[in-house]
Design an enzyme around this catalytic site. Structure first.
Site, PDB file in Angstrom:
ATOM      1  N   GLY A  80       0.816  -1.218   0.000  1.00 52.48           N
ATOM      2  CA  GLY A  80       0.000   0.000   0.000  1.00 52.48           C
ATOM      3  C   GLY A  80       0.839   1.253   0.000  1.00 52.48           C
ATOM      4  O   GLY A  80       0.547   2.210   0.712  1.00 52.48           O
ATOM      5  N   ALA A  81       1.871   1.262  -0.846  1.00 53.72           N
ATOM      6  CA  ALA A  81       2.879   2.329  -0.775  1.00 53.72           C
ATOM      7  C   ALA A  81       2.625   3.483  -1.727  1.00 53.72           C
ATOM      8  O   ALA A  81       3.437   4.398  -1.811  1.00 53.72           O
ATOM      9  CB  ALA A  81       4.268   1.741  -1.054  1.00 53.72           C
ATOM     10  N   TYR A 100     -14.394  -4.054   9.653  1.00 49.37           N
ATOM     11  CA  TYR A 100     -13.097  -3.365   9.701  1.00 49.37           C
ATOM     12  C   TYR A 100     -12.432  -3.608  11.055  1.00 49.37           C
ATOM     13  O   TYR A 100     -11.246  -3.939  11.123  1.00 49.37           O
ATOM     14  CB  TYR A 100     -13.299  -1.869   9.464  1.00 49.37           C
ATOM     15  CG  TYR A 100     -12.004  -1.075   9.415  1.00 49.37           C
ATOM     16  CD1 TYR A 100     -11.178  -1.142   8.301  1.00 49.37           C
ATOM     17  CD2 TYR A 100     -11.613  -0.261  10.484  1.00 49.37           C
ATOM     18  CE1 TYR A 100      -9.989  -0.414   8.248  1.00 49.37           C
ATOM     19  CE2 TYR A 100     -10.434   0.470  10.435  1.00 49.37           C
ATOM     20  CZ  TYR A 100      -9.629   0.381   9.320  1.00 49.37           C
ATOM     21  OH  TYR A 100      -8.451   1.090   9.271  1.00 49.37           O
TER      22      TYR A 100
END
Length: 280
Positions: free
Chosen positions: A10-11, A164
């Site tokens: 997730g960069a 979540y």
């Protein structure tokens, strides 16, 4: 961090991008994992320019697909023989129930099962590179999480905050179980809460009105750079070189939710995760 190889999921934006830039500025070899080639290449160039180093690499993967994760590991191992820091940073917050190509609930699959699978597939490389560090980016939302072992895929009533919280609690349970299993290997495993960060999390599935409200709410959040500070601390500081099985916030160890210390639950979740990811 000279000579250290760091992989970050997730960069391409938010905390992940800020973490990649911070590590690159420290002299690390940074491997950015992104889903979009266009966004990934744009971020890669940006990180290279701002850090003044070309030692920033890009690998593509869709973390909702277990086949894509396996292909990611194969590509990484073709290019690199060592891995010193693995940062499981990627996360998502779909507002409605969706399933992955593997038939799994999307939030649980991306936020928890993807780190579980990716980490396990890279364990041999991490062990061969020890001392090494695994960092799992969780959230204080885990404190409201509940693990329903009979309905991990949220088929019986879907609440986006419930799933979540469950995914982030699962990540903390996994952190503690893995830390115990890796004792004596030279690999540390820790989880963290980055803070309430101004990001685009959860804004892809909503209309313009709700997106405008979300942007107002996020005005009260901290910057991605501040959100990345604990990840950078756990990745680089000598103060935590031998610290494992802990939960951090603002670069300090904090107690996580009481349920996260339930070793029987940690073990049950691990065994179920093995089945869901087909890890041998």
């Amino acid at each position: 961090m000279q000579g250290k190889i760091c992989l970050i999921t997730g960069a391409n934006s938010g905390v992940g991008k800020a973490t990649a830039l911070g590590l690159a500025r420290m002299g690390a070899t940074v491997v950015m994992v992104c889903r979009s080639q266009a966004k990934g290449e744009e971020t890669q160039k940006e990180v290279q320019a701002q850090s003044g180093t070309g030692n920033v690499h890009l690998l593509l993967a869709d973390l909702s697909s277990q086949q894509s994760i396996r292909e990611l590991v194969a590509q990484f191992q073709q290019q690199f023989s060592q891995l010193h820091v693995l940062i499981n940073n990627a996360g998502m917050l779909p507002l409605g129930r969706r399933e992955t190509v593997d038939g799994l609930e999307m939030t649980f699959a991306v936020n928890y099962l993807a780190p579980f699978l990716l980490t396990n597939l890279l364990l041999d490389t991490l062990k061969a590179s020890a001392p090494a560090r695994i960092i799992n980016v969780s959230s204080d939302a885990h404190e409201a999480g509940y693990i329903n072992m009979d309905d991990l895929q949220a088929k019986n009533g879907f609440s986006f905050m419930k799933v979540y919280g469950q995914s982030k609690l699962a990540l903390v349970l996994f952190t503690y179980e893995l830390a115990r299993r890796l004792e004596g290997t030279g690999i540390t495993v820790n989880a963290l809460h980055p803070g309430f960060v101004t990001t685009n999390l959860g804004q892809n599935d909503i209309g313009p009105f709700l997106r405008a409200i979300a942007r107002v709410v996020f005005l009260f959040g901290i910057s991605p750079e501040k959100g990345a500070s604990t990840s950078l601390y756990l990745a680089s500081s000598s103060d935590v070189a031998n610290v494992t099985g802990k939960y951090f916030e603002k670069s300090q160890s904090h107690p996580s939710a009481p349920i996260s210390y339930d070793e029987a639950l940690q073990h049950r979740l691990w065994e179920e995760s093995i089945k869901l990811t087909h890890v041998s």
